[in-house]
Design a protein around this motif. Sequence first.
Motif, PDB file in Angstrom:
ATOM      1  N   GLY A 173       0.803  -1.215   0.000  1.00  0.00           N
ATOM      2  CA  GLY A 173       0.000   0.000   0.000  1.00  0.00           C
ATOM      3  C   GLY A 173       0.833   1.261   0.000  1.00  0.00           C
ATOM      4  N   VAL A 174       1.971   1.240  -0.697  1.00  0.00           N
ATOM      5  CA  VAL A 174       2.837   2.420  -0.786  1.00  0.00           C
ATOM      6  C   VAL A 174       3.063   2.769  -2.253  1.00  0.00           C
ATOM      7  CG1 VAL A 174       3.998   1.924   1.390  1.00  0.00           C
ATOM      8  CG2 VAL A 174       4.934   1.012  -0.737  1.00  0.00           C
ATOM      9  N   SER A 175       3.535   3.978  -2.490  1.00  0.00           N
ATOM     10  CA  SER A 175       3.824   4.412  -3.860  1.00  0.00           C
ATOM     11  C   SER A 175       5.172   3.862  -4.313  1.00  0.00           C
ATOM     12  CB  SER A 175       3.828   5.934  -3.933  1.00  0.00           C
ATOM     13  OG  SER A 175       4.859   6.476  -3.103  1.00  0.00           O
ATOM     14  N   LYS A 176       5.412   3.917  -5.624  1.00  0.00           N
ATOM     15  CA  LYS A 176       6.643   3.371  -6.174  1.00  0.00           C
ATOM     16  C   LYS A 176       7.874   4.185  -5.760  1.00  0.00           C
ATOM     17  CE  LYS A 176       4.540   1.090 -10.154  1.00  0.00           C
ATOM     18  NZ  LYS A 176       4.542   0.918 -11.631  1.00  0.00           N
ATOM     19  N   ASP A 177       7.656   5.418  -5.362  1.00  0.00           N
ATOM     20  CA  ASP A 177       8.800   6.224  -4.914  1.00  0.00           C
ATOM     21  C   ASP A 177       8.843   6.344  -3.389  1.00  0.00           C
ATOM     22  OD1 ASP A 177       6.547   7.719  -4.622  1.00  0.00           O
ATOM     23  OD2 ASP A 177       7.329   9.544  -5.578  1.00  0.00           O
ATOM     24  N   ALA A 178       8.199   5.387  -2.714  1.00  0.00           N
ATOM     25  CA  ALA A 178       8.169   5.422  -1.251  1.00  0.00           C
ATOM     26  C   ALA A 178       9.569   5.274  -0.675  1.00  0.00           C
ATOM     27  CB  ALA A 178       7.262   4.294  -0.727  1.00  0.00           C
ATOM     28  N   GLU A 224      11.704   4.225   4.998  1.00  0.00           N
ATOM     29  CA  GLU A 224      10.976   4.322   6.264  1.00  0.00           C
ATOM     30  C   GLU A 224       9.494   4.048   6.069  1.00  0.00           C
ATOM     31  OE1 GLU A 224      12.966   6.612   5.008  1.00  0.00           O
ATOM     32  OE2 GLU A 224      14.730   6.458   6.303  1.00  0.00           O
ATOM     33  N   GLU A 225       8.942   4.526   4.936  1.00  0.00           N
ATOM     34  CA  GLU A 225       7.522   4.300   4.654  1.00  0.00           C
ATOM     35  C   GLU A 225       7.252   2.819   4.414  1.00  0.00           C
ATOM     36  OE1 GLU A 225       5.626   7.305   1.964  1.00  0.00           O
ATOM     37  OE2 GLU A 225       7.706   7.924   1.674  1.00  0.00           O
ATOM     38  N   LYS A 254       8.983   0.264   5.565  1.00  0.00           N
ATOM     39  CA  LYS A 254       9.125  -0.453   6.834  1.00  0.00           C
ATOM     40  C   LYS A 254       7.893  -0.265   7.715  1.00  0.00           C
ATOM     41  CE  LYS A 254      12.452  -1.061  10.597  1.00  0.00           C
ATOM     42  NZ  LYS A 254      13.756  -0.583  11.147  1.00  0.00           N
ATOM     43  N   LYS A 255       7.393   0.972   7.774  1.00  0.00           N
ATOM     44  CA  LYS A 255       6.229   1.282   8.597  1.00  0.00           C
ATOM     45  C   LYS A 255       4.987   0.547   8.084  1.00  0.00           C
ATOM     46  CE  LYS A 255       3.500   5.179  10.332  1.00  0.00           C
ATOM     47  NZ  LYS A 255       3.336   6.661  10.315  1.00  0.00           N
ATOM     48  N   ALA A 256       4.828   0.506   6.752  1.00  0.00           N
ATOM     49  CA  ALA A 256       3.668  -0.174   6.171  1.00  0.00           C
ATOM     50  C   ALA A 256       3.710  -1.667   6.459  1.00  0.00           C
ATOM     51  CB  ALA A 256       3.630   0.079   4.666  1.00  0.00           C
ATOM     52  N   PHE A 257       4.907  -2.260   6.354  1.00  0.00           N
ATOM     53  CA  PHE A 257       5.027  -3.695   6.611  1.00  0.00           C
ATOM     54  C   PHE A 257       4.734  -4.024   8.073  1.00  0.00           C
ATOM     55  CE2 PHE A 257       7.911  -7.140   8.080  1.00  0.00           C
ATOM     56  CZ  PHE A 257       7.181  -8.192   7.546  1.00  0.00           C
ATOM     57  N   ARG A 258       5.232  -3.212   8.982  1.00  0.00           N
ATOM     58  CA  ARG A 258       4.990  -3.457  10.403  1.00  0.00           C
ATOM     59  C   ARG A 258       3.498  -3.461  10.723  1.00  0.00           C
ATOM     60  NH1 ARG A 258       9.477   0.278  13.582  1.00  0.00           N
ATOM     61  NH2 ARG A 258      11.286  -1.083  13.245  1.00  0.00           N
ATOM     62  N   LYS A 259       2.773  -2.551  10.124  1.00  0.00           N
ATOM     63  CA  LYS A 259       1.329  -2.453  10.378  1.00  0.00           C
ATOM     64  C   LYS A 259       0.616  -3.720   9.889  1.00  0.00           C
ATOM     65  CE  LYS A 259      -2.633   0.608   9.565  1.00  0.00           C
ATOM     66  NZ  LYS A 259      -3.541  -0.404   9.024  1.00  0.00           N
ATOM     67  N   ILE A 260       0.978  -4.168   8.674  1.00  0.00           N
ATOM     68  CA  ILE A 260       0.353  -5.373   8.124  1.00  0.00           C
ATOM     69  C   ILE A 260       0.742  -6.600   8.941  1.00  0.00           C
ATOM     70  CG2 ILE A 260       0.257  -6.881   6.093  1.00  0.00           C
ATOM     71  CD1 ILE A 260       0.718  -4.388   4.370  1.00  0.00           C
ATOM     72  N   ALA A 261       2.015  -6.670   9.360  1.00  0.00           N
ATOM     73  CA  ALA A 261       2.492  -7.819  10.122  1.00  0.00           C
ATOM     74  C   ALA A 261       1.770  -7.939  11.454  1.00  0.00           C
ATOM     75  CB  ALA A 261       4.001  -7.714  10.343  1.00  0.00           C
ATOM     76  N   ARG A 262       1.558  -6.812  12.131  1.00  0.00           N
ATOM     77  CA  ARG A 262       0.858  -6.848  13.416  1.00  0.00           C
ATOM     78  C   ARG A 262      -0.592  -7.312  13.255  1.00  0.00           C
ATOM     79  NH1 ARG A 262       3.671  -1.934  14.493  1.00  0.00           N
ATOM     80  NH2 ARG A 262       1.843  -0.764  13.787  1.00  0.00           N
ATOM     81  N   GLU A 263      -1.241  -6.849  12.209  1.00  0.00           N
ATOM     82  CA  GLU A 263      -2.658  -7.166  12.021  1.00  0.00           C
ATOM     83  C   GLU A 263      -2.892  -8.574  11.509  1.00  0.00           C
ATOM     84  OE1 GLU A 263      -3.950  -4.161   9.350  1.00  0.00           O
ATOM     85  OE2 GLU A 263      -3.995  -2.563  10.857  1.00  0.00           O
ATOM     86  N   ASN A 264      -1.906  -9.140  10.796  1.00  0.00           N
ATOM     87  CA  ASN A 264      -2.144 -10.415  10.120  1.00  0.00           C
ATOM     88  C   ASN A 264      -1.206 -11.525  10.571  1.00  0.00           C
ATOM     89  OD1 ASN A 264      -4.116  -9.673   7.674  1.00  0.00           O
ATOM     90  ND2 ASN A 264      -2.626  -8.009   7.912  1.00  0.00           N
ATOM     91  N   ALA A 294       7.114  -9.011   0.027  1.00  0.00           N
ATOM     92  CA  ALA A 294       7.267  -7.675  -0.547  1.00  0.00           C
ATOM     93  C   ALA A 294       8.308  -6.867   0.224  1.00  0.00           C
ATOM     94  CB  ALA A 294       5.919  -6.952  -0.545  1.00  0.00           C
ATOM     95  N   HIS A 295       8.249  -6.944   1.543  1.00  0.00           N
ATOM     96  CA  HIS A 295       9.197  -6.196   2.371  1.00  0.00           C
ATOM     97  C   HIS A 295      10.623  -6.695   2.160  1.00  0.00           C
ATOM     98  CE1 HIS A 295      11.406  -5.457   6.217  1.00  0.00           C
ATOM     99  NE2 HIS A 295      10.936  -4.249   6.007  1.00  0.00           N
ATOM    100  N   GLN A 296      10.766  -8.004   1.986  1.00  0.00           N
ATOM    101  CA  GLN A 296      12.100  -8.571   1.780  1.00  0.00           C
ATOM    102  C   GLN A 296      12.755  -8.003   0.530  1.00  0.00           C
ATOM    103  OE1 GLN A 296      12.179 -12.847   1.845  1.00  0.00           O
ATOM    104  NE2 GLN A 296      14.204 -12.961   0.944  1.00  0.00           N
ATOM    105  N   VAL A 297      11.974  -7.793  -0.517  1.00  0.00           N
ATOM    106  CA  VAL A 297      12.513  -7.276  -1.786  1.00  0.00           C
ATOM    107  C   VAL A 297      12.696  -5.769  -1.725  1.00  0.00           C
ATOM    108  CG1 VAL A 297      12.059  -6.980  -4.250  1.00  0.00           C
ATOM    109  CG2 VAL A 297      11.582  -9.170  -3.140  1.00  0.00           C
ATOM    110  N   LEU A 298      11.656  -5.053  -1.285  1.00  0.00           N
ATOM    111  CA  LEU A 298      11.694  -3.587  -1.352  1.00  0.00           C
ATOM    112  C   LEU A 298      12.592  -2.964  -0.286  1.00  0.00           C
ATOM    113  CD1 LEU A 298       7.950  -2.750  -2.104  1.00  0.00           C
ATOM    114  CD2 LEU A 298       9.831  -3.145  -3.704  1.00  0.00           C
ATOM    115  N   SER A 299      12.886  -3.691   0.789  1.00  0.00           N
ATOM    116  CA  SER A 299      13.760  -3.133   1.819  1.00  0.00           C
ATOM    117  C   SER A 299      15.235  -3.296   1.469  1.00  0.00           C
ATOM    118  CB  SER A 299      13.480  -3.813   3.166  1.00  0.00           C
ATOM    119  OG  SER A 299      13.766  -5.205   3.096  1.00  0.00           O
ATOM    120  N   ASP A 300      15.528  -4.087   0.451  1.00  0.00           N
ATOM    121  CA  ASP A 300      16.899  -4.284  -0.003  1.00  0.00           C
ATOM    122  C   ASP A 300      17.133  -3.412  -1.235  1.00  0.00           C
ATOM    123  OD1 ASP A 300      19.034  -5.526  -1.769  1.00  0.00           O
ATOM    124  OD2 ASP A 300      19.261  -6.762   0.019  1.00  0.00           O
ATOM    125  N   PRO A 301      18.010  -2.397  -1.156  1.00  0.00           N
ATOM    126  CA  PRO A 301      18.201  -1.473  -2.291  1.00  0.00           C
ATOM    127  C   PRO A 301      18.545  -2.193  -3.593  1.00  0.00           C
ATOM    128  CG  PRO A 301      19.291  -0.639  -0.322  1.00  0.00           C
ATOM    129  CD  PRO A 301      18.842  -2.023   0.003  1.00  0.00           C
TER     130      PRO A 301
END
Length: 384
Positions: free
Chosen positions: A16-21, A24-25, A27-37, A58-65
């Motif tokens: 749920g983030v933009s392509k230029d996120a 930090e954005e 990481k924050k989005a993943f944490r929210k989804i992880a807590r809820e699910n 998704a976080h594994q790929v997008l968090s690695d530059p």
Amino acid sequence: MSTKDWLEKDYYKVLGVSKDAKPEEIKKAFRKIARENHPDANPGNAEALQRFKDASEAHQVLSDPGQRKEYDATRSRFGGFRFPPGGSGGGGGVDDLFRNAAGGASGADFSDLFGGLFNSTTRRAGTTRGPRRGSDVEGEVTIDFVEAVDGVTVPMQMVSDAACPVCHGTGARSGSVPHVCTKCQGSGMQTSTAGGVFAVSEPCTECRGRGLVVDDPCPECHGSGRGRSTRTMSVRIPAGVTDGQRIRLKGKGGAGENGGANGDLYVTVHVRPHPVFGRSGNNLTLQVPVTFAEASLGAEITVPTLNGQPVRLRLPAGTPSGRTLRVRGKGVSRGDGTVGDLLVTVDVVVPKDLSSDARAALESFVAKAPAGDPRAELFAKVRS
């Protein structure tokens, strides 16, 4: 993940983030989804489990530059098209896509066009979580000496399936999140080939069958994601258990998932010492004081037992201090139903105060029964 996964999955949309996120954005989005699910917070919810796994991927790929750059380049190159869904009968899938692109020509070779992009060795079948054995549970109890000899049933507090109130079931310290195990890709199982013929599935050694890896465990639940409950269960400690012994109670551990077997309960037993009795294997030990006269002349003495009436023991004349006598059948029960013995060690007590008559009698005894120098042999051994 294969290139096919990258083309089919929009990781930005998953989080749920933009392509230029910014990182930090993401990481924050993943944490929210992880807590809820998180699976531990949503037991039996297949939809939440899939959502958690997709977000973790998704976080594994997008968090690695490096991976994010390659992912963006791949989707940009091929326009983000999606593969038709595979199926039987009606066709579909990669082969049909290639066949249709070739105008229906059979056997068309697109290896040059895609540069080996869809090499079959890079395809990975979707992982599904099958039956998973429950976790093993560790516990400790402290019992009395008599209870260890006879066996005892004790209450123990168990860990429930409820989510830990501190980490909300993630098992991770506040401010951190677990990640999908890279070894089993979140399935909790790993497959090995025996002899190149048989495929054997077993719990993943990296995540211990959980499918998730916690780098910074929660200090409350120590990474289990489970909360403490007030539920207690009765645990039978077998007769003859020793101090520090670790016993296994099969099927008394954590509950299995998806039809998997329960884990085991391992209990480490601590035994309080007895003020009188000791233990040597399956034998009980007892030190009994006797008088000089009893040891010299012989006597019939009464000694206590751990459970039961006192027994009478014949003390032979001339018994030295430190000699051990055996009372059969008064020890610890063995696993085969037999019972150990009671080992009685004699301790000759020397009187501290003697009356004048007692001293005179003792001096008369020494004169009439000279024993020589009892230390002569000791010095002879030293000189030799």
